[in-house]
Write a protein that holds these residues in place. Sequence first.
Motif, PDB file in Angstrom:
ATOM      1  N   GLY A 274       0.905  -1.262  -0.142  1.00 38.83           N
ATOM      2  CA  GLY A 274       0.051   0.056   0.005  1.00 38.83           C
ATOM      3  C   GLY A 274       0.952   1.276   0.024  1.00 38.83           C
ATOM      4  N   VAL A 275      -0.004   2.386  -0.248  1.00 44.68           N
ATOM      5  CA  VAL A 275       0.877   3.599  -0.307  1.00 44.68           C
ATOM      6  C   VAL A 275       0.370   4.473   0.633  1.00 44.68           C
ATOM      7  CG1 VAL A 275       1.797   3.441  -2.519  1.00 44.68           C
ATOM      8  CG2 VAL A 275      -0.485   4.446  -2.226  1.00 44.68           C
ATOM      9  N   PRO A 276       0.869   5.286   1.470  1.00 43.36           N
ATOM     10  CA  PRO A 276       0.430   6.140   2.622  1.00 43.36           C
ATOM     11  C   PRO A 276      -0.343   7.331   2.462  1.00 43.36           C
ATOM     12  CG  PRO A 276       2.876   6.294   2.660  1.00 43.36           C
ATOM     13  CD  PRO A 276       2.349   5.527   1.418  1.00 43.36           C
ATOM     14  N   ASP A 277      -1.232   7.517   1.142  1.00 41.63           N
ATOM     15  CA  ASP A 277      -1.935   8.539   0.861  1.00 41.63           C
ATOM     16  C   ASP A 277      -3.527   8.391   1.093  1.00 41.63           C
ATOM     17  OD1 ASP A 277      -2.415   6.835  -1.176  1.00 41.63           O
ATOM     18  OD2 ASP A 277      -2.434   8.156  -2.712  1.00 41.63           O
ATOM     19  N   ARG A 278      -3.677   7.442   2.086  1.00 39.25           N
ATOM     20  CA  ARG A 278      -5.122   6.980   2.254  1.00 39.25           C
ATOM     21  C   ARG A 278      -5.351   6.535   3.411  1.00 39.25           C
ATOM     22  NH1 ARG A 278      -4.927   3.583  -2.884  1.00 39.25           N
ATOM     23  NH2 ARG A 278      -3.568   5.037  -3.427  1.00 39.25           N
ATOM     24  N   HIS A 279      -6.533   6.221   3.876  1.00 37.56           N
ATOM     25  CA  HIS A 279      -7.067   5.623   5.154  1.00 37.56           C
ATOM     26  C   HIS A 279      -7.968   4.415   4.584  1.00 37.56           C
ATOM     27  CE1 HIS A 279      -5.417   8.199   7.991  1.00 37.56           C
ATOM     28  NE2 HIS A 279      -5.877   9.101   7.670  1.00 37.56           N
ATOM     29  N   VAL A 280      -7.724   3.134   4.981  1.00 36.80           N
ATOM     30  CA  VAL A 280      -8.203   1.873   4.541  1.00 36.80           C
ATOM     31  C   VAL A 280      -8.756   1.170   5.884  1.00 36.80           C
ATOM     32  CG1 VAL A 280      -8.418  -0.177   3.241  1.00 36.80           C
ATOM     33  CG2 VAL A 280      -6.981   1.991   2.574  1.00 36.80           C
ATOM     34  N   ALA A 281     -10.107   0.907   5.983  1.00 32.79           N
ATOM     35  CA  ALA A 281     -10.338   0.015   7.007  1.00 32.79           C
ATOM     36  C   ALA A 281     -10.978  -1.073   6.691  1.00 32.79           C
ATOM     37  CB  ALA A 281     -11.891   0.804   7.857  1.00 32.79           C
ATOM     38  N   PHE A 282     -10.487  -2.303   7.358  1.00 28.13           N
ATOM     39  CA  PHE A 282     -10.635  -3.666   6.943  1.00 28.13           C
ATOM     40  C   PHE A 282     -11.370  -4.356   7.923  1.00 28.13           C
ATOM     41  CE2 PHE A 282      -6.693  -2.945   4.504  1.00 28.13           C
ATOM     42  CZ  PHE A 282      -7.250  -3.282   3.125  1.00 28.13           C
ATOM     43  N   GLY A 283     -11.747  -5.337   7.740  1.00 28.53           N
ATOM     44  CA  GLY A 283     -12.595  -6.261   8.742  1.00 28.53           C
ATOM     45  C   GLY A 283     -13.141  -7.771   8.165  1.00 28.53           C
ATOM     46  N   GLY A 284     -13.547  -8.294   9.261  1.00 28.64           N
ATOM     47  CA  GLY A 284     -14.394  -9.492   8.750  1.00 28.64           C
ATOM     48  C   GLY A 284     -15.904  -9.287   9.017  1.00 28.64           C
ATOM     49  N   TRP A 285     -16.650  -9.930   8.320  1.00 30.97           N
ATOM     50  CA  TRP A 285     -18.176  -9.920   8.468  1.00 30.97           C
ATOM     51  C   TRP A 285     -18.695 -11.259   8.398  1.00 30.97           C
ATOM     52  CZ3 TRP A 285     -21.392 -12.012   4.516  1.00 30.97           C
ATOM     53  CH2 TRP A 285     -20.690 -12.487   3.328  1.00 30.97           C
ATOM     54  N   GLU A 286     -19.963 -11.235   8.872  1.00 28.13           N
ATOM     55  CA  GLU A 286     -20.616 -12.653   9.267  1.00 28.13           C
ATOM     56  C   GLU A 286     -22.012 -12.389   9.293  1.00 28.13           C
ATOM     57  OE1 GLU A 286     -19.510 -16.611  11.679  1.00 28.13           O
ATOM     58  OE2 GLU A 286     -20.225 -14.965  12.771  1.00 28.13           O
ATOM     59  N   LYS A 287     -22.814 -13.364   8.647  1.00 25.24           N
ATOM     60  CA  LYS A 287     -24.319 -13.136   8.805  1.00 25.24           C
ATOM     61  C   LYS A 287     -24.798 -14.447   8.218  1.00 25.24           C
ATOM     62  CE  LYS A 287     -25.599 -11.303   4.423  1.00 25.24           C
ATOM     63  NZ  LYS A 287     -26.474 -12.603   4.128  1.00 25.24           N
ATOM     64  N   ARG A 288     -26.269 -14.707   8.861  1.00 25.64           N
ATOM     65  CA  ARG A 288     -26.775 -15.979   8.092  1.00 25.64           C
ATOM     66  C   ARG A 288     -27.453 -15.484   6.705  1.00 25.64           C
ATOM     67  NH1 ARG A 288     -29.094 -16.266  13.329  1.00 25.64           N
ATOM     68  NH2 ARG A 288     -30.966 -15.576  12.231  1.00 25.64           N
ATOM     69  N   LEU A 289     -27.917 -16.543   6.008  1.00 23.45           N
ATOM     70  CA  LEU A 289     -28.422 -16.238   4.839  1.00 23.45           C
ATOM     71  C   LEU A 289     -29.696 -15.713   4.768  1.00 23.45           C
ATOM     72  CD1 LEU A 289     -27.534 -19.285   2.518  1.00 23.45           C
ATOM     73  CD2 LEU A 289     -26.183 -17.138   2.843  1.00 23.45           C
ATOM     74  N   ASP A 290     -30.215 -15.804   6.013  1.00 27.97           N
ATOM     75  CA  ASP A 290     -31.393 -14.768   6.315  1.00 27.97           C
ATOM     76  C   ASP A 290     -31.586 -13.821   7.048  1.00 27.97           C
ATOM     77  OD1 ASP A 290     -30.830 -15.990   8.607  1.00 27.97           O
ATOM     78  OD2 ASP A 290     -32.926 -17.278   8.911  1.00 27.97           O
ATOM     79  N   GLU A 291     -30.230 -13.131   6.831  1.00 28.26           N
ATOM     80  CA  GLU A 291     -30.227 -11.904   7.767  1.00 28.26           C
ATOM     81  C   GLU A 291     -29.614 -10.868   6.736  1.00 28.26           C
ATOM     82  OE1 GLU A 291     -28.782 -13.069  12.108  1.00 28.26           O
ATOM     83  OE2 GLU A 291     -27.415 -13.154  10.805  1.00 28.26           O
ATOM     84  N   ALA A 292     -29.489  -9.650   7.303  1.00 27.06           N
ATOM     85  CA  ALA A 292     -28.640  -8.572   6.432  1.00 27.06           C
ATOM     86  C   ALA A 292     -27.915  -7.724   7.332  1.00 27.06           C
ATOM     87  CB  ALA A 292     -29.916  -7.686   6.055  1.00 27.06           C
ATOM     88  N   LEU A 293     -26.911  -7.332   6.721  1.00 24.54           N
ATOM     89  CA  LEU A 293     -25.976  -6.324   7.382  1.00 24.54           C
ATOM     90  C   LEU A 293     -26.051  -5.118   6.855  1.00 24.54           C
ATOM     91  CD1 LEU A 293     -22.789  -8.539   7.723  1.00 24.54           C
ATOM     92  CD2 LEU A 293     -24.056  -7.979   9.533  1.00 24.54           C
TER      93      LEU A 293
END
Length: 405
Positions: A274-293
């Motif tokens: 990466g190059v230090p001209d930006r901010h980036v937020a990463f993470g993990g996500w999880e939900k059931r198939l009958d759910e929404a995020l």
Amino acid sequence: MDRHDMARARLNSGQAWDDFCDTLKLAGRHIAAIDGPLSDLDRAEWYRFMTRLARSSMERLIENAEPTRPRLRDMVWRQSINVQTVDQDHLMCQFDQARDYRITGTRGTIPYFVMAVLTCPAPDAPGAEDWASQGFEGLARFDPSNLKTTGFLASQQIAVADDGSFEVILSQNDPGPGHAWLKLTPATNCILIRLTWRDRAHDIAPAMTIERLDHAAPEPVTPALIADGLAWTGQAVLGYAELVRNWWQGNQGNFAAKLNRLDYSRAQYLSNGGVPDRHVAFGGWEKRLDEALVLEFTPPPCEYWNFQLCNMWQENLDTFEDGNGWINNSRHHAEPDGRVRVVIAERDPGIGGNWINSYGHERGIWGLRLVQTTQTVPIMLWRVPLADIGALDPGTAVLTGQFVD
């Protein structure tokens, strides 16, 4: 016998090829190191990911690594490494050592591009030894996935002539006033140029070529060069297999232990070119198939931003084909107050905002990029049953604010 002669002998005997194949087998079996739930879809995409890594690594590290024929080549079709945004193309050229180069081209009409020179752990003449037998411990000495940026140059820093042309010098020594310059070090391995599109149907990409300043005549390949290329390719596949595991549940991210959040981390982003001209937020996500995020954030003033949804192996769920899987600053719907709402679900629940199809996935990685800005923004998140998604009460959000580590 020196290492180059050893590499030649190993290629001619077939030993270099056998080691390459054994390294690929080791990488593919690394899925067994994932501790946690894996669906049939996760497993299928893992092995497809291995084929994509092999294909892109061969392109970068064998086809595009001839020292007397430097070329800038895009990543192969459908390749997505490290939450690569669909709005970017990655041009790369491998360097066998830090010679002097010139890049010439035309600017085009895309909003932004950035050139970065990179280094990674690599021995001289890696084709001289076996790597499969060293396993993942060998990555400490030789890891083509462990790219570190040593210098970068954004398109706004490059003088463009009236006819749209430009020139950049890549060298260890300053070429002097009047030149756009990227400083190389003796350990520089390659250059990576990120092209950021606004609208692929109408934008014009820059046209760029790279040449050695010593104008060395093209030479045919040699056994030692191919032995080295096989070693580079095998270790790249192995390195990225470990990288995605490490991001998911290792000390480089451990997203599996802190699901459904987004963390701004400069160190995380810079850990792989990466190059230090930006901010980036990463993470993990999880939900059931009958759910929404559902996420909400208000983008700050910046050159470019995007949000994208990926599988566990950091591949965008759309990967260029269906027009879904991500939004950016030029393709999104905003609320009257500037808030951007993202709805991640198996179907569009019809509550407005920006629907992203989860394509049968129950977990994965996501990312928010804010390019050329000093600001980060808070993010709100809800995990709700898809059947009664209804109105969202800010007091029921499972994530509020921002996280910085």
